[in-house]
Write an enzyme that holds these catalytic residues in place. Structure first.
Site, mmCIF file in Angstrom:
data_model
loop_
_atom_site.group_PDB
_atom_site.id
_atom_site.type_symbol
_atom_site.label_atom_id
_atom_site.label_comp_id
_atom_site.label_asym_id
_atom_site.label_seq_id
_atom_site.Cartn_x
_atom_site.Cartn_y
_atom_site.Cartn_z
ATOM 1 N N GLY A 117 0.815 -1.199 0.000
ATOM 2 C CA GLY A 117 0.000 0.000 0.000
ATOM 3 C C GLY A 117 0.848 1.248 0.000
ATOM 4 C CB CYS A 118 0.055 4.712 1.045
ATOM 5 S SG CYS A 118 0.856 6.329 1.204
#
Length: 212
Positions: free
Chosen positions: A51-52
């Site tokens: 993810g981020c």
């Protein structure tokens, strides 16, 4: 490929051309002041995407035995991409974190435990509210030993999910590490520089069983 299709990986033929010049970054880690690029003798490297990368990098720099971390791009085709290019879905890269660690203090299997327990590995080309191929879950092993450990851990985590009543299939990509490209300096140690910044990662409440 549709320019705006962010749920399917771009092909190498359609990927953006990129550039030869790496992104300039600070020499030292903003948190611990260790080198951002050098790997001291006896230390090893791991690459994870979950993810981020802002929240992922912070997750790993807090672990004892981790020497340095860096946000960047991996698993794609475009050399030295920009953040905007990666977000377009036209580079093939995932937002990833480079971890330099001391295996005498923290084992690769412990890094894998942190990986599995702190994101949702079933979401395909997204993580939480973040959508796009750059947010996919991935492990990029550098050695046969890391590769074997990664695959074994995925099997154990899938079994642990089933035991907890969660029968969704894991979509985590496990592929031999290709070149890692550092993200722009503003993304390095982002949540140290911006303590109230966005962090979109979170686990599913399942623990990775220990390796045999």
């Amino acid at each position: 490929m549709n320019l705006f299709d962010k749920k399917h990986l771009v092909t190498q033929a359609d990927a953006l051309p990129g550039r030869n010049t790496p992104m300039p970054i600070a020499t030292l880690h903003a948190v611990n002041e260790h080198s951002m690029t050098n790997v001291p003798a006896g230390m090893e490297i791991a690459y994870f995407a979950m993810g981020c990368f802002w929240g992922v990098e912070r997750l790993f720099w807090q672990l004892p035995g981790v020497y340095s971390t860096a946000a960047g791009y991996a698993g794609g085709y475009t050399p030295n991409p920009t953040y905007r290019e990666v977000c377009s879905g036209q580079t093939g890269h995932a937002e990833a974190v480079r971890i330099v660690y001391d295996p005498a203090v923290i084992r690769y299997e412990q890094l894998l435990q942190t990986f599995w327990e702190n994101h949702d590995p079933t979401q395909g080309m997204q993580q939480g509210n973040d959508h796009g191929t750059q947010y996919r879950s991935a492990i990029y092993p550098l050695t046969p030993e890391q590769n074997a450990a990664a695959h074994a851990s995925r099997e154990r985590f899938q079994s642990a999910m089933a035991a907890a009543g969660d029968h969704r299939p894991i979509t985590t990509e496990i592929a031999h590490a290709t070149p890692f490209y550092y993200a722009e300096d503003e993304h390095q140690q982002y949540l140290h520089k911006n303590p109230y910044g966005y962090c979109g990662i979170g686990g599913i409440g399942v623990c990775l069983p220990p390796d045999a």
